[in-house]
Design a protein around this motif. Structure first.
Motif, PDB file in Angstrom:
ATOM      1  N   GLN A  71      -7.877  15.499 -20.691  1.00  0.00           N
ATOM      2  CA  GLN A  71      -7.963  15.128 -19.228  1.00  0.00           C
ATOM      3  C   GLN A  71      -9.425  14.515 -19.261  1.00  0.00           C
ATOM      4  O   GLN A  71     -10.422  15.028 -19.372  1.00  0.00           O
ATOM      5  CB  GLN A  71      -7.730  16.311 -18.254  1.00  0.00           C
TER       6      GLN A  71
ATOM      7  N   SER B 202      -7.118   8.105 -10.427  1.00  0.00           N
ATOM      8  CA  SER B 202      -7.123   9.526 -10.713  1.00  0.00           C
ATOM      9  C   SER B 202      -5.773  10.025 -10.686  1.00  0.00           C
ATOM     10  O   SER B 202      -4.985   9.427  -9.879  1.00  0.00           O
ATOM     11  CB  SER B 202      -8.132  10.218  -9.461  1.00  0.00           C
ATOM     12  N   ASN B 203      -5.492  10.815 -11.702  1.00  0.00           N
ATOM     13  CA  ASN B 203      -4.403  11.597 -11.627  1.00  0.00           C
ATOM     14  C   ASN B 203      -3.119  10.639 -12.273  1.00  0.00           C
ATOM     15  O   ASN B 203      -2.026  11.065 -12.683  1.00  0.00           O
ATOM     16  CB  ASN B 203      -3.625  12.004 -10.243  1.00  0.00           C
TER      17      ASN B 203
ATOM     18  N   ARG C 105      -1.461   9.247 -15.499  1.00  0.00           N
ATOM     19  CA  ARG C 105      -0.989  10.011 -16.922  1.00  0.00           C
ATOM     20  C   ARG C 105      -0.657   8.438 -17.744  1.00  0.00           C
ATOM     21  O   ARG C 105       0.231   7.720 -17.727  1.00  0.00           O
ATOM     22  CB  ARG C 105       0.185  10.631 -17.152  1.00  0.00           C
TER      23      ARG C 105
ATOM     24  N   VAL D 242      -3.275  10.509 -22.416  1.00  0.00           N
ATOM     25  CA  VAL D 242      -4.280  11.048 -21.659  1.00  0.00           C
ATOM     26  C   VAL D 242      -4.081  11.039 -20.071  1.00  0.00           C
ATOM     27  O   VAL D 242      -3.036  10.296 -19.715  1.00  0.00           O
ATOM     28  CB  VAL D 242      -5.688  10.316 -21.948  1.00  0.00           C
ATOM     29  N   THR D 243      -4.733  11.970 -19.492  1.00  0.00           N
ATOM     30  CA  THR D 243      -4.756  11.848 -17.881  1.00  0.00           C
ATOM     31  C   THR D 243      -5.907  11.766 -17.345  1.00  0.00           C
ATOM     32  O   THR D 243      -6.856  12.499 -17.691  1.00  0.00           O
ATOM     33  CB  THR D 243      -3.984  13.245 -17.699  1.00  0.00           C
ATOM     34  N   LEU D 244      -6.038  10.947 -16.163  1.00  0.00           N
ATOM     35  CA  LEU D 244      -7.214  10.790 -15.350  1.00  0.00           C
ATOM     36  C   LEU D 244      -7.081  11.892 -14.462  1.00  0.00           C
ATOM     37  O   LEU D 244      -6.135  12.189 -14.013  1.00  0.00           O
ATOM     38  CB  LEU D 244      -7.473   9.474 -14.863  1.00  0.00           C
ATOM     39  N   ILE D 245      -8.329  12.711 -14.235  1.00  0.00           N
ATOM     40  CA  ILE D 245      -8.548  13.466 -13.077  1.00  0.00           C
ATOM     41  C   ILE D 245      -9.728  13.226 -12.127  1.00  0.00           C
ATOM     42  O   ILE D 245     -10.363  12.356 -12.129  1.00  0.00           O
ATOM     43  CB  ILE D 245      -8.793  15.030 -13.570  1.00  0.00           C
TER      44      ILE D 245
END
Length: 227
Positions: free
Chosen positions: A66, A208-209, A211, A224-227
């Motif tokens: 993340q 953000s959010n 995937r 990967v995922t952005l948070i």
């Protein structure tokens, strides 16, 4: 040998089917190595000598990570790439010998603060803040070269399940052996070097959010995922 504070653990990448990890020495990236991407960036894709930029070794991030959305940008772009992992170093490597220096291959992302890159280009400044920030080089597990055949492989990226980028490795302007040979005239390559080989068309902004799932046929996917 003593240090004023404990040195950080060396950056390393997982290897498919191995408990050992691949220690990262340096990260090199090839700019505009797919003609269609060069055009979408407003450049002429004629086959001139490739150019390179670098990222710090600790910019790697593993599949499944993340990633905090990077600071100082409102235009973060994805660039999916084939990554070449160097196992044997050397300088002035011939094209015919280049592949013997490859340990393996992986799927990587060259994350780019496009707004900062545009500003740097406009002012004739380096790209470091646009390309070399923290966790800007996510990478999947490395598959040893002896265990994969990449001829005819496709490369692709999905964002939230929708295809954003797709192409074929055969679309690269400069092949992997040519990239290694050229790069080795500029730097003495070393075991642990990673080479991000350029991205196909379809680069775009991410938020953000989001995937991100990317792949190259025959290699472990990168998620990967952005948070």
């Amino acid at each position: 040998m003593s240090f004023v504070f404990p040195p950080p653990a060396p950056p390393a990448v997982a290897i498919v089917g191995r408990t050992e990890r691949f220690p990262v020495h340096r990260i090199y990236c090839v700019g505009r190595n797919y003609a269609a991407h060069a055009r979408e960036m407003g450049k002429d894709p004629e086959r001139e000598a490739p150019f390179f930029f670098t990222k710090p070794a600790d910019a790697v991030a593993p599949s499944g990570a993340q990633l905090p959305f990077p600071s100082r940008t409102s235009d973060l772009h994805h660039e999916i790439e084939l990554v070449v992992a160097i196992g044997t170093g050397g300088a002035n490597i011939g094209i015919s010998q280049a592949l013997s220096h490859v340990y393996g291959y992986a799927v990587g992302l060259d994350l780019t603060r496009r707004d900062l890159q545009a500003e740097a280009k406009d002012k004739g400044r380096p790209w470091d803040t646009a390309k070399g920030f923290d966790r800007s080089a996510p990478i999947g597990a490395i598959t040893p070269a002896s265990e994969v055949q990449l001829a005819g492989s496709k490369i692709w990226l999905k964002v939230n399940g929708a295809v954003r980028q797709q192409g074929q490795l055969a679309d690269m302007i400069w092949s992997v052996p040519e990239i290694i040979a050229e790069l080795s005239t500029l730097f003495e390559l070393a075991p642990g070097d990673l080479i991000y080989t350029g991205t196909p068309p379809g680069v775009a902004a991410i938020q953000s959010n989001d995937r991100l799932e990317g792949g190259v046929d025959g290699l472990e996917p990168l998620i990967v995922t952005l948070i």
